[in-house]
Design an enzyme around this catalytic site. Structure first.
Site, PDB file in Angstrom:
ATOM      1  N   ASN A  13       0.871  -1.171   0.000  1.00 19.66           N
ATOM      2  CA  ASN A  13       0.000   0.000   0.000  1.00 19.66           C
ATOM      3  C   ASN A  13       0.914   1.228   0.000  1.00 19.66           C
ATOM      4  O   ASN A  13       1.508   1.553   1.027  1.00 19.66           O
ATOM      5  CB  ASN A  13      -0.893  -0.027   1.251  1.00 19.66           C
ATOM      6  CG  ASN A  13      -1.709   1.247   1.397  1.00 19.66           C
ATOM      7  OD1 ASN A  13      -1.761   2.077   0.487  1.00 19.66           O
ATOM      8  ND2 ASN A  13      -2.352   1.396   2.547  1.00 19.66           N
ATOM      9  N   TRP A  14       1.000   1.864  -1.145  1.00 24.46           N
ATOM     10  CA  TRP A  14       1.916   3.014  -1.256  1.00 24.46           C
ATOM     11  C   TRP A  14       1.406   4.251  -0.533  1.00 24.46           C
ATOM     12  O   TRP A  14       2.128   5.208  -0.358  1.00 24.46           O
ATOM     13  CB  TRP A  14       2.137   3.352  -2.741  1.00 24.46           C
ATOM     14  CG  TRP A  14       3.114   2.440  -3.416  1.00 24.46           C
ATOM     15  CD1 TRP A  14       3.707   1.320  -2.899  1.00 24.46           C
ATOM     16  CD2 TRP A  14       3.639   2.585  -4.747  1.00 24.46           C
ATOM     17  NE1 TRP A  14       4.549   0.757  -3.824  1.00 24.46           N
ATOM     18  CE2 TRP A  14       4.513   1.516  -4.964  1.00 24.46           C
ATOM     19  CE3 TRP A  14       3.425   3.501  -5.775  1.00 24.46           C
ATOM     20  CZ2 TRP A  14       5.216   1.356  -6.169  1.00 24.46           C
ATOM     21  CZ3 TRP A  14       4.104   3.337  -6.969  1.00 24.46           C
ATOM     22  CH2 TRP A  14       4.997   2.281  -7.165  1.00 24.46           C
ATOM     23  N   LYS A  15       0.134   4.241  -0.167  1.00 26.82           N
ATOM     24  CA  LYS A  15      -0.488   5.433   0.439  1.00 26.82           C
ATOM     25  C   LYS A  15      -0.237   6.634  -0.479  1.00 26.82           C
ATOM     26  O   LYS A  15      -0.205   6.459  -1.697  1.00 26.82           O
ATOM     27  CB  LYS A  15       0.024   5.644   1.856  1.00 26.82           C
ATOM     28  CG  LYS A  15      -0.098   4.351   2.691  1.00 26.82           C
ATOM     29  CD  LYS A  15       0.086   4.535   4.151  1.00 26.82           C
ATOM     30  CE  LYS A  15      -0.098   3.198   4.849  1.00 26.82           C
ATOM     31  NZ  LYS A  15      -0.066   3.264   6.291  1.00 26.82           N
ATOM     32  N   HIS A  99      -9.503   1.368   5.013  1.00 30.06           N
ATOM     33  CA  HIS A  99      -8.216   1.537   5.697  1.00 30.06           C
ATOM     34  C   HIS A  99      -8.425   2.481   6.875  1.00 30.06           C
ATOM     35  O   HIS A  99      -9.211   3.431   6.786  1.00 30.06           O
ATOM     36  CB  HIS A  99      -7.170   2.101   4.726  1.00 30.06           C
ATOM     37  CG  HIS A  99      -5.786   2.019   5.301  1.00 30.06           C
ATOM     38  ND1 HIS A  99      -5.331   2.918   6.243  1.00 30.06           N
ATOM     39  CD2 HIS A  99      -4.776   1.135   5.093  1.00 30.06           C
ATOM     40  CE1 HIS A  99      -4.092   2.583   6.589  1.00 30.06           C
ATOM     41  NE2 HIS A  99      -3.733   1.498   5.911  1.00 30.06           N
ATOM     42  N   GLU A 101      -6.809   4.850   7.914  1.00 34.83           N
ATOM     43  CA  GLU A 101      -6.570   6.262   7.581  1.00 34.83           C
ATOM     44  C   GLU A 101      -7.795   6.864   6.885  1.00 34.83           C
ATOM     45  O   GLU A 101      -8.110   8.031   7.086  1.00 34.83           O
ATOM     46  CB  GLU A 101      -5.299   6.379   6.722  1.00 34.83           C
ATOM     47  CG  GLU A 101      -4.047   6.159   7.577  1.00 34.83           C
ATOM     48  CD  GLU A 101      -2.872   5.527   6.845  1.00 34.83           C
ATOM     49  OE1 GLU A 101      -2.855   5.511   5.600  1.00 34.83           O
ATOM     50  OE2 GLU A 101      -1.950   5.036   7.542  1.00 34.83           O
ATOM     51  N   GLU A 171      -5.253  -4.828  10.527  1.00 35.03           N
ATOM     52  CA  GLU A 171      -4.223  -3.810  10.726  1.00 35.03           C
ATOM     53  C   GLU A 171      -4.477  -3.085  12.050  1.00 35.03           C
ATOM     54  O   GLU A 171      -5.290  -2.151  12.108  1.00 35.03           O
ATOM     55  CB  GLU A 171      -4.273  -2.779   9.593  1.00 35.03           C
ATOM     56  CG  GLU A 171      -4.040  -3.356   8.218  1.00 35.03           C
ATOM     57  CD  GLU A 171      -3.411  -2.323   7.282  1.00 35.03           C
ATOM     58  OE1 GLU A 171      -2.387  -2.656   6.673  1.00 35.03           O
ATOM     59  OE2 GLU A 171      -3.931  -1.201   7.175  1.00 35.03           O
ATOM     60  N   GLY A 177       2.690   2.313  10.746  1.00 34.03           N
ATOM     61  CA  GLY A 177       3.649   3.405  10.591  1.00 34.03           C
ATOM     62  C   GLY A 177       4.397   3.756  11.869  1.00 34.03           C
ATOM     63  O   GLY A 177       5.041   4.795  11.954  1.00 34.03           O
ATOM     64  N   SER A 217       3.588  -2.165  10.167  1.00 33.85           N
ATOM     65  CA  SER A 217       5.046  -2.227  10.348  1.00 33.85           C
ATOM     66  C   SER A 217       5.646  -3.594   9.999  1.00 33.85           C
ATOM     67  O   SER A 217       6.591  -4.051  10.639  1.00 33.85           O
ATOM     68  CB  SER A 217       5.437  -1.818  11.771  1.00 33.85           C
ATOM     69  OG  SER A 217       5.003  -0.497  12.036  1.00 33.85           O
TER      70      SER A 217
HETATM   71  P1  13P Z   1       3.137   0.359   7.585  1.00 30.78           P
HETATM   72  O1  13P Z   1       3.639  -0.917   6.992  1.00 30.78           O
HETATM   73  O2  13P Z   1       3.876   1.586   7.098  1.00 30.78           O
HETATM   74  O3  13P Z   1       3.036   0.293   9.082  1.00 30.78           O
HETATM   75  O4  13P Z   1       1.644   0.563   7.049  1.00 30.78           O
HETATM   76  C1  13P Z   1       0.750  -0.487   7.158  1.00 30.78           C
HETATM   77  C2  13P Z   1      -0.468  -0.134   6.414  1.00 30.78           C
HETATM   78  O5  13P Z   1      -1.216   0.753   6.809  1.00 30.78           O
HETATM   79  C3  13P Z   1      -0.753  -0.855   5.171  1.00 30.78           C
HETATM   80  O6  13P Z   1      -2.035  -0.599   4.711  1.00 30.78           O
END
Ligand code: 13P
Length: 261
Positions: A13-15, A99, A101, A171, A177, A217
């Site tokens: 997931n590149w966000k 997600h 976020e 998650e 993160g 993470s």
């Molecule tokens: P990280 O791997 O940066 O913690 O992010 C996880 C995530 O939100 C994947 O959707």
């Protein structure tokens, strides 16, 4: 419960990272690092603006691609939104829905997440439905209740017979993160719980066929332990998916776990 009934998926997931001109070099580097044998499905979930470049850069189908969100609406006067139809037309395979976020910053609720999952399925794509508890919920002992509700709410939008097309990603919000990962056992406990909730609602055959990913993470160091767990069928990877080497090492970890060369 046997892993052979479901797909192993390593999804990045590149966000909101990278710009479209960085996509092609990234895809080329990643392809050169991928193991020859196909131990798992590899997917990149990228911003809408990157999808067509990524599609052109992949050349063959060793890597699937997808989006990070979708509108609940079919079409019309919804400025700024992107519909499931538009994504399907671009050849998208996976779409992340719910997600944390998007739940936190864009007002997604358990019901809009369910609507989005249904919209994605309707167009023949696979939703990756994200669930996860906050630190406070974990500390107050509410993790399982919270996860149950999120999964049940999403499932209530999934038509019978379509469950095999969904993917669930566990998650924990406190692990995203932060560099703080759930232990193998903590992650397994929740993923097994998710499968039990699916089993209760839709039966054992369905439950054993749904891939459940862990996200939060995940990195080349902790991937093997997490991926060895019985109910963890892959990873949804944020930060480490932006580094081709780290991402490919996580893919290698699947081969180590399955004993494939
Ligand atoms: P990280 O791997 O940066 O913690 O992010 C996880 C995530 O939100 C994947 O959707």
């Amino acid at each position: 419960m046997n892993k052979k009934y479901r797909k192993t998926i390593i999804a990045g997931n590149w966000k909101m990272n990278l710009v479209p001109s960085e996509v092609k070099p990234f895809a080329e580097e990643l392809r050169s690092l991928l193991p020859k044998t196909k131990t798992c499905e590899v997917a990149l979930l990228v911003p809408f603006t990157h999808i067509s470049t990524l599609r052109r850069s992949l050349k063959d189908n060793r890597i699937s691609f997808g989006a990070q969100d979708v509108s609940i609406h079919e079409k019309g006067a919804y400025t700024g939104e992107v519909s499931a139809d538009m994504l399907a037309d671009m050849g998208v395979h996976y779409v992340i829905v719910g997600h944390s976020e998007c739940r936190q910053y864009h007002g997604d609720t358990d019901f809009t997440v369910g609507q989005k999952a249904a919209a994605v399925l309707e167009k023949g794509m696979s939703p990756i439905i994200c669930v996860g508890e906050s630190l406070e919920q974990r500390e107050r002992g509410l993790t399982m209740e919270h996860i149950s509700y999120q999964v049940l709410a999403a499932l209530s939008f999934i038509p019978e017979g379509k469950e095999r097309q969904i993917v669930i990603a566990y998650e924990p919000i406190w692990a995203i993160g932060t560099g703080k990962t759930a232990t193998d056992e903590e992650a397994q406990e929740v993923c097994a719980h998710i499968r039990a909730v699916i089993r209760e609602k839709r039966g054992a055959r369905v439950a054993r066929s749904v891939s459940i990913l862990y996200g939060g993470s995940m990195n080349p160091k902790n991937a093997k332990g997490l991926l060895s767990m019985e109910d963890i069928d892959g990873g949804l990877i944020g930060g480490a998916s932006l580094k081709p080497k780290d991402f490919s090492q996580i893919i290698d970890a699947v081969a180590e776990v399955t004993g494939e060369e």
